[in-house]
Design a protein around this motif. Sequence first.
Motif, PDB file in Angstrom:
ATOM      1  N   LEU A 209       0.823  -1.209   0.000  1.00 28.83           N
ATOM      2  CA  LEU A 209       0.000   0.000   0.000  1.00 28.83           C
ATOM      3  C   LEU A 209       0.859   1.262   0.000  1.00 28.83           C
ATOM      4  O   LEU A 209       0.483   2.269  -0.591  1.00 28.83           O
TER       5      LEU A 209
ATOM      6  N   ARG B  29      -5.572  -0.460  -4.700  1.00 27.61           N
ATOM      7  CA  ARG B  29      -4.803  -1.501  -4.013  1.00 27.61           C
ATOM      8  C   ARG B  29      -5.543  -2.022  -2.783  1.00 27.61           C
ATOM      9  O   ARG B  29      -5.492  -3.214  -2.490  1.00 27.61           O
TER      10      ARG B  29
ATOM     11  N   ASP C 266      -4.810   5.206  -6.702  1.00 29.96           N
ATOM     12  CA  ASP C 266      -4.015   3.979  -6.712  1.00 29.96           C
ATOM     13  C   ASP C 266      -4.103   3.289  -5.357  1.00 29.96           C
ATOM     14  O   ASP C 266      -4.216   2.054  -5.279  1.00 29.96           O
ATOM     15  N   LEU C 267      -4.056   4.066  -4.286  1.00 28.01           N
ATOM     16  CA  LEU C 267      -4.178   3.500  -2.942  1.00 28.01           C
ATOM     17  C   LEU C 267      -5.527   2.804  -2.769  1.00 28.01           C
ATOM     18  O   LEU C 267      -5.591   1.671  -2.276  1.00 28.01           O
TER      19      LEU C 267
ATOM     20  N   SER D 219       1.818   3.016  -3.348  1.00 28.02           N
ATOM     21  CA  SER D 219       0.819   3.657  -4.197  1.00 28.02           C
ATOM     22  C   SER D 219       1.266   5.075  -4.558  1.00 28.02           C
ATOM     23  O   SER D 219       1.916   5.761  -3.770  1.00 28.02           O
TER      24      SER D 219
END
Length: 77
Positions: A46, A58, A54-55, A49
């Motif tokens: 994480l 994920r 993106d975080l 990211s």
Amino acid sequence: MSTAFTYHTTQNSNIVATLVHAAKRVGAWLNQSSDRRERAYEEAYLAESTDRYDLEYRMRELARANPQPTWMSGLSR
């Protein structure tokens, strides 16, 4: 009259200290639970990211890969 003690380190004592340190680290790694290692992997994943989207992607990916039991579903909200 002052007596000064000097300690001489030899190559052998350095090798022994290095081996002892390495054995302690391996022992600590083996004593770690698999849950803790998995958690550390997920946190590192994480942390890579690039932005908020993106975080979130994920996080959803990890949630799909490791679904929680139904009785735990309300605890995270």
